[in-house]
Design a protein around this motif. Structure first.
Motif, PDB file in Angstrom:
ATOM      1  N   HIS A  54       0.845  -1.216   0.000  1.00  0.00           N
ATOM      2  CA  HIS A  54       0.000   0.000   0.000  1.00  0.00           C
ATOM      3  C   HIS A  54       0.874   1.258   0.000  1.00  0.00           C
ATOM      4  CE1 HIS A  54      -4.087  -1.699   0.767  1.00  0.00           C
ATOM      5  NE2 HIS A  54      -3.374  -2.738   1.219  1.00  0.00           N
ATOM      6  N   GLN A  58      -0.198   2.130   4.844  1.00  0.00           N
ATOM      7  CA  GLN A  58      -1.415   1.940   5.631  1.00  0.00           C
ATOM      8  C   GLN A  58      -1.083   1.076   6.853  1.00  0.00           C
ATOM      9  OE1 GLN A  58      -4.535   3.266   4.962  1.00  0.00           O
ATOM     10  NE2 GLN A  58      -3.422   4.421   3.399  1.00  0.00           N
ATOM     11  N   ARG A  64      -1.810   1.023  13.959  1.00  0.00           N
ATOM     12  CA  ARG A  64      -2.555   2.256  14.225  1.00  0.00           C
ATOM     13  C   ARG A  64      -2.719   2.499  15.722  1.00  0.00           C
ATOM     14  NH1 ARG A  64      -5.166   5.466  11.101  1.00  0.00           N
ATOM     15  NH2 ARG A  64      -5.100   4.003   9.343  1.00  0.00           N
TER      16      ARG A  64
END
Length: 316
Positions: A54, A58, A64
């Motif tokens: 990606h 990402q 995250r």
């Protein structure tokens, strides 16, 4: 498992920027160094931090979540750096100031409010006292600055004194007082009205007797005694009572609180209002900044009060 905070901060920058190169630039690091950090972090976790293939990058759910923690740490680090810079500039910190009640309420509190519009990260702790109490508070490191009137500072006192205003008192009254309408009031007219006596430990208490003696007046009717500045002003504006106040206090409130001063020439005390500090006190940038602000404000105020005094009592 304990994770290195620096690694999480680098991860957060890369997630925010969407690439290792731009993330490294945000932190002022090289791209190879950040790439090594991310690879080492993935090996330690045993989990990927980014989805393969990606562009822009990402993060995985784990990546995250860890990046959010890193972003919090990065923001805290940035805030800490800003705090340090502001502290050194005198724009953050704490200023502990004590002073005589009338001057603190009439002048210093307003100056503190104006100062904090410029330096909102400086907290000001205000307290009250007269010279003996303020000196003890300075020597015991309970306050940084004191604002009080002084006639003489002993040599070797361990204190430094910077004059702000010369000693000036006036006979104060309500703006609607009958004597203000009288063309040429006499000293004996002062006996027709009640008086407010300053607090017993205030220098104004001794000034009251000196002023009355100079005017040849005695036997005044004390109707109210010992109140704060706010209570004295409230009482005075609702009665025909007279009192002695520093001219600076009357000047500060003559418009919005409806007080004035009688046009009597009276002896002024042989003292000055000033800033007291402990000689050789530790460096405190916020205290220095606030002290400069106070001195600048009083320099302007000194000229305004002088003009007001000359308009009140011509030839003064």
């Amino acid at each position: 498992m304990k994770l290195d905070e620096r690694h999480l901060i680098q991860l957060a920058a890369v997630v925010q920027a969407g690439s290792v190169t731009e993330g490294a630039a945000l932190l002022g690091l090289s791209q190879p160094a950040v790439s090594r950090t991310l690879a080492m972090l993935e090996r330690r976790l045993g989990e990927p931090l980014f989805l393969k293939g990606h562009r822009p990058l990402q993060p995985t759910p784990l990546g995250r979540a860890l990046a959010e923690h890193g972003q919090t740490m990065r923001a805290a680090s940035r805030k800490a750096s800003e705090t340090l810079v502001n502290f050194r500039r005198g724009e953050a910190g704490v200023v502990r100031i004590g002073g005589t009640p009338f001057f603190m309420d009439a002048l210093i509190s307003g100056m503190a409010a104006d100062f904090q519009t410029l330096c909102p990260d400086v907290r000001i702790d205000q307290s009250y006292g007269y010279l003996a109490d303020l000196r003890a508070a300075l020597e015991s490191d309970r306050i940084d600055l004191a604002v009080c009137p002084i006639d003489l500072l002993d040599e070797g006192s361990g204190l430094t004194f910077q004059e702000l205003l010369p000693g000036r008192n006036v006979i104060a009254c309500a703006a609607t007082h009958p004597l203000l309408a009288k063309p040429d009031p006499k000293a004996l007219d002062l006996l027709d009205f009640p008086w407010i006596a300053p607090p017993p430990d205030s220098p104004l208490h001794a000034d009251l007797h000196a002023i009355l003696l100079s005017l040849g007046v005695s036997g005044i009717k004390i109707r109210y005694s010992g109140g704060s500045l706010a209570s004295v002003l409230t009482y005075m504006t609702r009665t025909d009572a007279l009192t002695i106040l520093p001219h600076g206090a009357v000047f500060a409130f003559h418009r919005d609180r409806g007080i004035s001063a009688l046009p009597f020439r009276i002896p002024h005390p042989d003292r000055a209002l000033g800033l007291l500090r402990l000689t050789g006190a530790p460096n405190a940038p916020a205290v220095d900044t606030f002290s400069r602000h106070i001195r600048k404000e009083f320099e302007t105020l000194r000229h305004q009060i002088k003009r007001h005094e000359q308009a009140l009592v011509p030839g003064s």
